[in-house]
Design an enzyme around this catalytic site. Structure first.
Site, PDB file in Angstrom:
ATOM      1  N   THR A 137      28.984   9.822 -12.732  1.00 40.63           N
ATOM      2  CA  THR A 137      29.016  10.583 -14.003  1.00 40.63           C
ATOM      3  C   THR A 137      28.686   9.876 -15.346  1.00 40.63           C
ATOM      4  O   THR A 137      29.161   8.566 -15.228  1.00 40.63           O
ATOM      5  CB  THR A 137      30.247  11.391 -14.384  1.00 40.63           C
ATOM      6  OG1 THR A 137      30.106  11.954 -15.560  1.00 40.63           O
ATOM      7  CG2 THR A 137      31.464  10.413 -14.638  1.00 40.63           C
ATOM      8  N   HIS A 152      44.228   5.845  -4.796  1.00 44.26           N
ATOM      9  CA  HIS A 152      44.868   4.698  -4.124  1.00 44.26           C
ATOM     10  C   HIS A 152      45.744   4.884  -2.789  1.00 44.26           C
ATOM     11  O   HIS A 152      46.028   3.995  -2.366  1.00 44.26           O
ATOM     12  CB  HIS A 152      46.187   4.283  -5.135  1.00 44.26           C
ATOM     13  CG  HIS A 152      46.212   2.909  -5.331  1.00 44.26           C
ATOM     14  ND1 HIS A 152      45.871   2.029  -4.264  1.00 44.26           N
ATOM     15  CD2 HIS A 152      46.845   2.057  -6.294  1.00 44.26           C
ATOM     16  CE1 HIS A 152      46.109   0.769  -4.655  1.00 44.26           C
ATOM     17  NE2 HIS A 152      46.956   0.749  -5.891  1.00 44.26           N
TER      18      HIS A 152
END
Length: 396
Positions: free
Chosen positions: A315, A367
């Site tokens: 993006t 994560h």
């Protein structure tokens, strides 16, 4: 004879849609290919057109009503009523002294594609030219259901200035879906963001030197920065497979291909068309495809297939002036790269202070499957390839 008008077949990723606008009302005469209704889904607005001439006998769903895939939404009475007003609805086309008629949608498509209607052979009733006839001559297939470029009520809001006025407007299905997905990401992922900065001067020099020649050799492609970043990202994804992975329940899916989503802002919200097998695309292929998908996104012409899937997203908030941001994951993807605006800043280089065009990069990642070491190394790999474009070409 009554003909059922059904909602289009939605892909598995879309559960339902809603009636946005009826363009025809019960009792009105309709012709083949006339636009009947817009159906808004989570991702695009779809057009449903009349399959034949007739009269719209009944609408089974009101505006705002929920519709399912292939659900019957209206009935058309096929008969002579529509044929009686063909001359009013359709204009004659001169063809060597003989008159032919063309439907309004056929005329519109012929105008868009510069097709001479005199060269078109009509396959409709009494030789009438249909949209399919024009599409065949123009060399492009026109699906019965297309994404629409019309804006909905909530996409253009006008509120008088100076008065204490409030206006309550329901969210569009697309905006509501975007809100749900963003909230889902924050609740279901262990999202973390790492940052770095990249010196853009070599890429900018390369672009300035070759952009004109690039456009001449590759029609339809403009040499920008996104092509370099997509190529750098695909190379980095090969080195760090977990960044290109996704979670499915208790399993991790490692993708052996790189389908790169490129976020595009439209009036109706953010959409992410996907570059399929970006690892096999050249910079020219990337730039050309992004230009095509971006134009389709702004016109509301993206298909479901062009927006589904994807293993990684890029993006670019820099086009709006963003200096630094934390991009949000696009589930089920495990990572997203955020580009930002380029600003000249003093940096230390070989013991001296120089002014360089610098860009901040941000990598948000899940994560749960990507460790910090992998995320940082991935971002550093992109930084090194952008700062030395030869590494992209040499794949080192």
């Amino acid at each position: 004879m009554s003909i059922e008008i059904k909602a289009p077949t939605f892909p598995e990723s879309v559960q339902e849609g809603s009636i946005a606008t009826w363009h025809k009302q019960p009792g009105e005469t309709v012709f083949r290919d006339d636009l009947l209704v817009d159906i808004e889904t989570d991702k695009v607005v779809l057009e449903v057109v009349a399959p034949t001439d007739g009269i719209l006998a009944k609408t089974l769903k009101e505006e705002g009503a929920i519709v399912l895939s292939n659900e019957v939404i209206a009935l058309i009475n096929e008969g002579a009523a529509a044929a009686s007003v063909v001359e009013v609805k359709e204009e004659p086309v001169e063809n060597n002294g003989q008159e032919k008629t063309a439907s309004p949608s056929a005329r519109k498509l012929a105008s868009e594609q510069n097709v001479d209607l005199q060269a078109v052979t009509g396959s409709g009733k009494d030789g009438r030219i249909t949209k399919e006839d024009v599409a065949h001559v123009g060399g492009s297939g026109i699906p019965e259901v297309q994404a629409d470029s019309r804006t909905t009520a909530s996409s253009s809001i006008s509120i008088p200035v100076g008065d204490r006025i409030e206006k309550r407007v329901p969210m569009t299905r697309m905006r509501a879906r975007i809100a749900d997905r963003l909230l889902q990401v924050t609740q279901t992922t262990a999202m973390l963001t790492t940052f770095n900065e990249v010196d853009m001067h070599k890429i900018m020099d390369l672009r300035s030197e070759f952009k004109d020649e690039f456009s001449k050799i590759h029609p339809g492609a403009r040499l920008g920065f996104m092509g370099f970043f997509v190529r750098a990202a695909t190379e980095a994804l090969k080195r760090f497979p977990s960044v290109n992975a996704s979670i499915d329940g208790s399993d991790v899916i490692y993708h052996g291909y790189q389908d790169i989503g490129v976020a595009v802002s439209t009036e109706k919200g953010l959409v992410v068309p996907v570059l399929r097998n970006a690892e096999n695309m050249s910079i020219a292929d990337v730039e050309r495809t992004i230009a095509e998908l971006g134009a389709k996104a702004r016109d509301g012409k993206l298909t479901m297939e062009e927006m589904t899937g994807g293993t990684f997203t890029i993006t670019n908030g820099g086009v709006f002036g963003s200096l630094l941001s934390t991009p949000i994951l696009n589930p089920p993807q495990a990572a997203i790269l955020g580009m930002h605006s380029i600003k000249e800043r003093p940096v230390a280089e070989n013991g001296s202070v120089v002014i360089r065009p610098m860009m901040n990069l941000a990598l948000s990642y899940d994560h749960r499957i990507i460790d910090g070491r992998e995320a940082v190394s991935f971002l550093v790999a992109i930084k090194e390839m952008i700062e030395n474009p030869a590494k992209i070409l040499l794949e080192i």
